[in-house]
Design an enzyme around this catalytic site. Structure first.
Site, PDB file in Angstrom:
ATOM      1  NE  ARG A 164      -3.897  -2.192   0.643  1.00 15.56           N
ATOM      2  CZ  ARG A 164      -3.777  -3.445   0.196  1.00 15.56           C
ATOM      3  NH1 ARG A 164      -2.767  -3.770  -0.619  1.00 15.56           N
ATOM      4  NH2 ARG A 164      -4.657  -4.360   0.529  1.00 15.56           N
ATOM      5  CB  SER A 238      -8.472  -0.276   4.698  1.00 15.67           C
ATOM      6  OG  SER A 238      -8.979  -1.449   4.125  1.00 15.67           O
ATOM      7  CD  GLU A 334      -5.016   1.442   2.731  1.00 16.88           C
ATOM      8  OE1 GLU A 334      -4.654   0.433   3.354  1.00 16.88           O
ATOM      9  OE2 GLU A 334      -5.873   1.428   1.830  1.00 16.88           O
TER      10      GLU A 334
HETATM   11  P1  FAD Z   1      -8.067   9.902  -4.561  1.00 17.88           P
HETATM   12  O1  FAD Z   1      -8.713   9.551  -3.285  1.00 17.88           O
HETATM   13  O2  FAD Z   1      -8.680  10.954  -5.402  1.00 17.88           O
HETATM   14  O3  FAD Z   1      -6.540  10.298  -4.281  1.00 17.88           O
HETATM   15  C1  FAD Z   1      -5.742   9.501  -3.451  1.00 17.88           C
HETATM   16  C2  FAD Z   1      -4.309  10.070  -3.450  1.00 17.88           C
HETATM   17  O4  FAD Z   1      -3.756   9.934  -4.749  1.00 17.88           O
HETATM   18  C3  FAD Z   1      -4.254  11.571  -3.140  1.00 17.88           C
HETATM   19  O5  FAD Z   1      -3.082  11.837  -2.434  1.00 17.88           O
HETATM   20  C4  FAD Z   1      -4.214  12.222  -4.519  1.00 17.88           C
HETATM   21  O6  FAD Z   1      -3.606  13.484  -4.527  1.00 17.88           O
HETATM   22  C5  FAD Z   1      -3.399  11.213  -5.295  1.00 17.88           C
HETATM   23  N1  FAD Z   1      -3.745  11.172  -6.730  1.00 17.88           N
HETATM   24  C6  FAD Z   1      -4.943  10.804  -7.254  1.00 17.88           C
HETATM   25  N2  FAD Z   1      -4.862  10.842  -8.600  1.00 17.88           N
HETATM   26  C7  FAD Z   1      -3.628  11.252  -8.915  1.00 17.88           C
HETATM   27  C8  FAD Z   1      -2.939  11.502 -10.141  1.00 17.88           C
HETATM   28  N3  FAD Z   1      -3.519  11.340 -11.337  1.00 17.88           N
HETATM   29  N4  FAD Z   1      -1.652  11.936 -10.077  1.00 17.88           N
HETATM   30  C9  FAD Z   1      -1.038  12.128  -8.893  1.00 17.88           C
HETATM   31  N5  FAD Z   1      -1.636  11.914  -7.704  1.00 17.88           N
HETATM   32  C10 FAD Z   1      -2.906  11.477  -7.717  1.00 17.88           C
HETATM   33  N6  FAD Z   1      -7.724   0.473  -1.963  1.00 17.88           N
HETATM   34  C11 FAD Z   1      -7.022  -0.662  -2.183  1.00 17.88           C
HETATM   35  O7  FAD Z   1      -5.789  -0.612  -2.386  1.00 17.88           O
HETATM   36  N7  FAD Z   1      -7.630  -1.879  -2.196  1.00 17.88           N
HETATM   37  C12 FAD Z   1      -8.963  -2.017  -1.990  1.00 17.88           C
HETATM   38  O8  FAD Z   1      -9.481  -3.136  -2.031  1.00 17.88           O
HETATM   39  C13 FAD Z   1      -9.736  -0.840  -1.746  1.00 17.88           C
HETATM   40  N8  FAD Z   1     -11.054  -0.928  -1.497  1.00 17.88           N
HETATM   41  C14 FAD Z   1     -11.782   0.201  -1.222  1.00 17.88           C
HETATM   42  C15 FAD Z   1     -13.150   0.069  -0.953  1.00 17.88           C
HETATM   43  C16 FAD Z   1     -13.915   1.200  -0.690  1.00 17.88           C
HETATM   44  C17 FAD Z   1     -15.373   1.041  -0.406  1.00 17.88           C
HETATM   45  C18 FAD Z   1     -13.306   2.478  -0.728  1.00 17.88           C
HETATM   46  C19 FAD Z   1     -14.128   3.703  -0.504  1.00 17.88           C
HETATM   47  C20 FAD Z   1     -11.950   2.613  -0.973  1.00 17.88           C
HETATM   48  C21 FAD Z   1     -11.160   1.466  -1.221  1.00 17.88           C
HETATM   49  N9  FAD Z   1      -9.783   1.543  -1.478  1.00 17.88           N
HETATM   50  C22 FAD Z   1      -9.053   0.396  -1.735  1.00 17.88           C
HETATM   51  C23 FAD Z   1      -9.093   2.848  -1.450  1.00 17.88           C
HETATM   52  C24 FAD Z   1      -9.145   3.606  -2.814  1.00 17.88           C
HETATM   53  O9  FAD Z   1     -10.235   3.174  -3.583  1.00 17.88           O
HETATM   54  C25 FAD Z   1      -7.881   3.441  -3.631  1.00 17.88           C
HETATM   55  O10 FAD Z   1      -6.765   3.878  -2.895  1.00 17.88           O
HETATM   56  C26 FAD Z   1      -7.929   4.215  -4.955  1.00 17.88           C
HETATM   57  O11 FAD Z   1      -6.798   3.923  -5.732  1.00 17.88           O
HETATM   58  C27 FAD Z   1      -8.047   5.720  -4.763  1.00 17.88           C
HETATM   59  O12 FAD Z   1      -8.336   6.277  -6.029  1.00 17.88           O
HETATM   60  P2  FAD Z   1      -8.933   7.743  -6.182  1.00 17.88           P
HETATM   61  O13 FAD Z   1      -8.915   8.076  -7.621  1.00 17.88           O
HETATM   62  O14 FAD Z   1     -10.241   7.828  -5.510  1.00 17.88           O
HETATM   63  O15 FAD Z   1      -7.823   8.571  -5.424  1.00 17.88           O
HETATM   64  P1  NAP Z   2     -10.446 -10.038   5.101  1.00 16.36           P
HETATM   65  O1  NAP Z   2     -10.644 -11.044   4.023  1.00 16.36           O
HETATM   66  O2  NAP Z   2     -11.424  -9.953   6.224  1.00 16.36           O
HETATM   67  O3  NAP Z   2      -8.997 -10.223   5.732  1.00 16.36           O
HETATM   68  C1  NAP Z   2      -8.494  -9.309   6.694  1.00 16.36           C
HETATM   69  C2  NAP Z   2      -7.062  -8.956   6.347  1.00 16.36           C
HETATM   70  O4  NAP Z   2      -6.276 -10.136   6.413  1.00 16.36           O
HETATM   71  C3  NAP Z   2      -6.941  -8.437   4.944  1.00 16.36           C
HETATM   72  O5  NAP Z   2      -6.838  -7.050   5.001  1.00 16.36           O
HETATM   73  C4  NAP Z   2      -5.762  -9.159   4.328  1.00 16.36           C
HETATM   74  O6  NAP Z   2      -4.632  -8.353   4.137  1.00 16.36           O
HETATM   75  C5  NAP Z   2      -5.422 -10.255   5.318  1.00 16.36           C
HETATM   76  N1  NAP Z   2      -5.652 -11.546   4.632  1.00 16.36           N
HETATM   77  C6  NAP Z   2      -6.767 -12.297   4.660  1.00 16.36           C
HETATM   78  N2  NAP Z   2      -6.587 -13.432   3.940  1.00 16.36           N
HETATM   79  C7  NAP Z   2      -5.337 -13.372   3.464  1.00 16.36           C
HETATM   80  C8  NAP Z   2      -4.545 -14.235   2.670  1.00 16.36           C
HETATM   81  N3  NAP Z   2      -5.011 -15.401   2.225  1.00 16.36           N
HETATM   82  N4  NAP Z   2      -3.295 -13.858   2.359  1.00 16.36           N
HETATM   83  C9  NAP Z   2      -2.803 -12.697   2.789  1.00 16.36           C
HETATM   84  N5  NAP Z   2      -3.507 -11.825   3.560  1.00 16.36           N
HETATM   85  C10 NAP Z   2      -4.735 -12.161   3.890  1.00 16.36           C
HETATM   86  O7  NAP Z   2     -10.312  -8.592   4.439  1.00 16.36           O
HETATM   87  P2  NAP Z   2     -11.411  -7.616   3.859  1.00 16.36           P
HETATM   88  O8  NAP Z   2     -11.442  -6.389   4.666  1.00 16.36           O
HETATM   89  O9  NAP Z   2     -12.681  -8.329   3.557  1.00 16.36           O
HETATM   90  O10 NAP Z   2     -10.727  -7.210   2.488  1.00 16.36           O
HETATM   91  C11 NAP Z   2     -10.552  -8.137   1.472  1.00 16.36           C
HETATM   92  C12 NAP Z   2      -9.467  -7.658   0.525  1.00 16.36           C
HETATM   93  O11 NAP Z   2      -9.856  -6.400  -0.047  1.00 16.36           O
HETATM   94  C13 NAP Z   2      -8.135  -7.419   1.223  1.00 16.36           C
HETATM   95  O12 NAP Z   2      -7.102  -7.786   0.348  1.00 16.36           O
HETATM   96  C14 NAP Z   2      -8.135  -5.934   1.474  1.00 16.36           C
HETATM   97  O13 NAP Z   2      -6.819  -5.373   1.476  1.00 16.36           O
HETATM   98  C15 NAP Z   2      -8.927  -5.391   0.297  1.00 16.36           C
HETATM   99  N6  NAP Z   2      -9.641  -4.167   0.696  1.00 16.36           N
HETATM  100  C16 NAP Z   2      -8.891  -3.034   0.816  1.00 16.36           C
HETATM  101  C17 NAP Z   2      -9.487  -1.848   1.161  1.00 16.36           C
HETATM  102  C18 NAP Z   2      -8.685  -0.579   1.230  1.00 16.36           C
HETATM  103  O14 NAP Z   2      -9.262   0.483   1.333  1.00 16.36           O
HETATM  104  N7  NAP Z   2      -7.385  -0.654   1.166  1.00 16.36           N
HETATM  105  C19 NAP Z   2     -10.850  -1.811   1.435  1.00 16.36           C
HETATM  106  C20 NAP Z   2     -11.561  -2.991   1.337  1.00 16.36           C
HETATM  107  C21 NAP Z   2     -10.948  -4.166   0.968  1.00 16.36           C
HETATM  108  P3  NAP Z   2      -4.423  -7.459   2.817  1.00 16.36           P
HETATM  109  O15 NAP Z   2      -5.189  -6.219   3.082  1.00 16.36           O
HETATM  110  O16 NAP Z   2      -2.970  -7.247   2.828  1.00 16.36           O
HETATM  111  O17 NAP Z   2      -4.897  -8.207   1.628  1.00 16.36           O
END
Ligand code: FAD
Ligand code: NAP
Length: 338
Positions: A164, A238, A334
């Site tokens: 991340r 998250s 995050e």
């Molecule tokens: P923004 O929120 O608009 O920006 C995020 C950051 O990136 C800011 O610092 C911004 O300045 C910068 N930025 C954006 N665009 C650019 C650009 N073109 N150039 C330079 N900088 C830029 N993330 C995960 O990794 N895994 C997930 O599974 C995941 N699940 C999510 C589920 C939900 C319900 C929500 C709400 C969020 C989730 N996220 C997850 C977080 C998010 O969706 C990601 O981080 C996504 O990539 C953010 O994209 P955005 O365009 O909305 O970025």
């Molecule tokens: P989950 O399945 O309840 O698991 C909880 C955490 O345990 C996860 O965040 C994941 O880490 C870790 N995990 C579970 N199973 C794993 C495996 N087999 N190997 C390695 N790591 C494992 O998680 P959840 O909240 O429902 O999310 C599911 C996936 O979507 C995750 O990968 C999570 O990162 C992603 N997600 C991300 C965001 C965001 O905003 N970043 C939001 C929603 C969902 P990791 O996070 O490292 O995978």
């Protein structure tokens, strides 16, 4: 590009925080954006590049220039027998790109379906879910230097991707506008179904030899059940990163919590789900003012309706303190706070 004054950002952040930007502009065209930067509109200004606003928390009004990146376009740059190089504009909705690739049989990002936000933000925190990270398929990106207006290309090594994380969240934060991202995808992909929940879902769907479409459908179903839809309740996914700790620290905690879940992290470290820790501290489903901890996933903080960014941050700080007191672990946010 036109600069608008005092624009509400409520519709542009998935937390639905009601704040204003003193200056706001939209970039729909690459040449226009390059000229805008070269004319010096960003110089000495507080600048925020906004994608879908799904990884952002506004703690108050933004005194500066918000540029919403809306540069579109998906194209195949090169293709071979097995591989295909796909380039997408930063303003493309990430989930649209995933579906485009599934529809064309390009495998590698199906586990990343339904992640909100833009293609341009995908490298910023090296988006990841269900066992796959952007870096696994990343080829290169093009970015615009906010000072000089020069465009440069970044290869995988130069992005310094980590869990991340990338160079764009660290040394180069705010220094480049990502314009496009190119991914190296497979036309004969063996999908990654190692993440337990996917296998269970595929079994329930009655699929035993899944292709990329079925994996995408399985992940979609899991996510729709578990995660709050930002259209219904404000959130940014998250809120904290999952901490990655030493084996020694892991054993210390494990002695007190024999049922603690854990996963292998990089460099021999151990990843502990932050959501589980927050749950142990009895925060799951709790409300503080207008902010709350989601009742199905404690790692997600939500806006109950009229929360300010400060209220969400107050809740986040209380959670951090509880987790530190109980586990001696300092959770890292995050979400990007502005
Ligand atoms: P923004 O929120 O608009 O920006 C995020 C950051 O990136 C800011 O610092 C911004 O300045 C910068 N930025 C954006 N665009 C650019 C650009 N073109 N150039 C330079 N900088 C830029 N993330 C995960 O990794 N895994 C997930 O599974 C995941 N699940 C999510 C589920 C939900 C319900 C929500 C709400 C969020 C989730 N996220 C997850 C977080 C998010 O969706 C990601 O981080 C996504 O990539 C953010 O994209 P955005 O365009 O909305 O970025
Ligand atoms: P989950 O399945 O309840 O698991 C909880 C955490 O345990 C996860 O965040 C994941 O880490 C870790 N995990 C579970 N199973 C794993 C495996 N087999 N190997 C390695 N790591 C494992 O998680 P959840 O909240 O429902 O999310 C599911 C996936 O979507 C995750 O990968 C999570 O990162 C992603 N997600 C991300 C965001 C965001 O905003 N970043 C939001 C929603 C969902 P990791 O996070 O490292 O995978």
């Amino acid at each position: 590009m036109k600069i608008l004054k005092n624009i509400s950002l409520k519709a542009y952040n998935t937390f639905n925080i009601d704040v204003k930007a003193s200056d706001y502009a939209e970039a729909n065209d690459l040449t226009e954006l390059v000229n805008f930067v070269k004319e010096g509109h960003l110089r000495d200004k507080n600048v925020l590049i906004l994608g879908g606003g799904s990884n952002i928390l506004f703690s108050g009004d933004f005194d500066g220039l918000v540029i919403r990146n809306r540069i579109e376009g998906i194209e195949v740059k090169e293709q071979g027998v097995d591989m295909v190089l796909v380039k997408a504009g930063a303003g493309v909705v990430w989930d649209d790109l995933v579906h485009h690739c599934i529809d064309h049989g390009y495998g590698g990002i199906e586990n990343l379906v339904l992640i909100p936000g833009s293609v341009g933000a995908s490298p910023i925190q090296n988006i990841g879910a269900y066992g796959v990270e952007l870096k696994d398929v990343f080829h290169s990106l093009e970015a615009l230097d906010v000072n000089s207006g020069d465009i440069r290309s970044f290869g995988k090594e130069e992005c310094v991707f980590a869990y991340r994380d990338s160079i764009f969240k660290k040394e180069l934060k705010g220094k480049y506008i990502i314009l496009s991202v190119s991914l190296l995808l497979s036309r004969d992909h063996d999908p990654d179904i190692s993440y337990g929940a996917i296998l269970d879902e595929l079994k329930a769907m009655g699929v035993d030899r899944p292709g990329i479409r079925e994996v995408g459908e399985a992940v979609t179903a899991i996510r729709q059940r578990k995660l709050p839809d930002p259209e219904e309740v404000g959130n940014a996914g998250s809120f904290f990163k999952n901490p990655v700790i030493t084996e020694k620290k892991y054993h210390e905690i494990r002695n007190r919590y024999p049922d603690m879940p854990s996963y292998k992290g990089a460099l021999g470290l151990v990843k502990i789900p932050a959501g589980w820790m927050i749950e142990q501290c009895a925060w799951k489903g709790q409300t503080l003012g207008n902010a709350a901890v989601h009742d199905r996933q404690a790692l997600v903080l939500v806006n109950k309706g009229n929360a300010t960014g400060k209220e969400v941050l107050r809740l986040a700080r209380r959670i951090k303190a509880s987790v530190f007191d109980e586990f001696g672990i300092d959770l890292e946010m995050e979400v990007n706070v502005y």
